[in-house]
Design a protein around this motif. Structure first.
Motif, PDB file in Angstrom:
ATOM      1  N   LEU A  34     -17.290   8.654   3.556  1.00  0.00           N
ATOM      2  CA  LEU A  34     -16.488   8.873   4.756  1.00  0.00           C
ATOM      3  C   LEU A  34     -15.146   8.160   4.696  1.00  0.00           C
ATOM      4  CD1 LEU A  34     -19.371   8.404   7.365  1.00  0.00           C
ATOM      5  CD2 LEU A  34     -18.486  10.550   6.422  1.00  0.00           C
ATOM      6  N   ASP A  35     -14.993   7.263   3.729  1.00  0.00           N
ATOM      7  CA  ASP A  35     -13.745   6.521   3.581  1.00  0.00           C
ATOM      8  C   ASP A  35     -13.614   6.056   2.125  1.00  0.00           C
ATOM      9  OD1 ASP A  35     -11.531   4.950   5.335  1.00  0.00           O
ATOM     10  OD2 ASP A  35     -12.204   3.690   3.676  1.00  0.00           O
ATOM     11  N   TYR A  36     -12.403   6.140   1.595  1.00  0.00           N
ATOM     12  CA  TYR A  36     -12.183   5.826   0.182  1.00  0.00           C
ATOM     13  C   TYR A  36     -11.270   4.612  -0.009  1.00  0.00           C
ATOM     14  CZ  TYR A  36     -14.038  10.550  -0.374  1.00  0.00           C
ATOM     15  OH  TYR A  36     -14.836  11.667  -0.329  1.00  0.00           O
ATOM     16  N   THR A  37     -11.020   3.887   1.071  1.00  0.00           N
ATOM     17  CA  THR A  37     -10.044   2.805   1.030  1.00  0.00           C
ATOM     18  C   THR A  37     -10.351   1.780  -0.055  1.00  0.00           C
ATOM     19  OG1 THR A  37      -9.607   3.057   3.390  1.00  0.00           O
ATOM     20  CG2 THR A  37      -8.951   0.974   2.367  1.00  0.00           C
ATOM     21  N   ARG A  38     -11.590   1.328  -0.124  1.00  0.00           N
ATOM     22  CA  ARG A  38     -11.921   0.268  -1.075  1.00  0.00           C
ATOM     23  C   ARG A  38     -11.801   0.745  -2.525  1.00  0.00           C
ATOM     24  NH1 ARG A  38     -16.787  -3.534   1.408  1.00  0.00           N
ATOM     25  NH2 ARG A  38     -15.581  -4.304   3.180  1.00  0.00           N
ATOM     26  N   MET A  39     -12.066   1.995  -2.768  1.00  0.00           N
ATOM     27  CA  MET A  39     -11.893   2.519  -4.124  1.00  0.00           C
ATOM     28  C   MET A  39     -10.407   2.553  -4.495  1.00  0.00           C
ATOM     29  SD  MET A  39     -14.655   5.615  -4.393  1.00  0.00           S
ATOM     30  CE  MET A  39     -16.097   5.623  -3.336  1.00  0.00           C
TER      31      MET A  39
END
Length: 225
Positions: A34-39
């Motif tokens: 649902l979120d790709y920020t950390r990648m």
């Protein structure tokens, strides 16, 4: 003491263990991120290590939770983001992982399986010596030249994969870790006034300790929760 960064050492052609935090929100039914920020935030580190053999250690959730899955999907997403192959193995420190590391060439990226599928990573606690004696650390340290830490969100945890390599390999901060340290140093040493700290998260006990310290030392003027 100053923290070593990737710019301080020559890692081209070296086998480098990189501990990251790409633990991402997941739809438990569809198994879709649902979120790709950390990648996205670890890409600068991977790009700086473009001429090294990069072995990524990462976790996703923890045992017993619905979003506790392998890191196979993370490898697929990282590959699309960085535009280079990201190999994945269903192993952490066993013969499959060690063979895959041995076969790596300069520029290769290998993502190992979820480190929290290793019992020591979940259960083992103690000092540096205790953590370094874990099978995970002993095996991976034996096939690596350096350890890059870029999991800022896990920096408060002492587990084999985060602090076990401390006395066995040269330890270096990744680009994300370097950025966060620089920001924190600026806030602590020369905060803009008035300085307001906004604290959140589920670990209330930790937040209380942080708030108390920041107010007592004069780092900030107010705490907002």
């Amino acid at each position: 003491e100053r923290v070593l960064t990737i710019d301080d050492v020559h890692l081209d052609g070296r086998t480098v263990l990189v501990r990251v935090d790409i633990n991402s929100p997941l739809d438990p039914e569809a198994k879709i991120f649902l979120d790709y920020t950390r990648m996205k935030m670890i890409l600068p580190t991977l790009n700086k290590l473009a001429k090294a053999k990069v072995v990524i250690l990462a976790h996703q959730s923890r045992p017993g939770k619905k979003d506790f899955i392998s890191t196979h999907a993370h490898a697929r997403e990282l590959q699309g983001m960085i535009g280079r192959p990201v190999k994945w193995v269903n192993d952490i420190h066993g013969p499959i992982a060690l063979k895959a590391i041995e076969q790596m060439k300069d520029g290769d990226i290998l993502l190992l399986n979820n480190v929290r599928m290793d019992s020591d990573e979940i259960n083992l606690r103690g000092d540096f010596d205790t953590l370094s004696d874990s099978t995970l650390v002993q095996r991976l340290a034996g096939v690596a030249d350096a350890f890059v830490y870029d999991a800022f969100a896990c920096a408060h945890r002492a587990t084999p994969s985060t602090t076990g390599f401390t006395h066995l390999l040269p330890c270096i901060s990744g680009e994300l870790m370097k950025s966060e340290i620089n920001i924190l140093e600026g806030i602590i040493n020369n905060p803009n006034r008035p300085c307001i700290a906004v604290l959140g998260g589920i670990k209330v006990d930790d937040s209380i300790g942080v708030a108390d310290n920041m107010l007592r030392t004069g780092v900030c003027d107010e705490i907002w929760v």
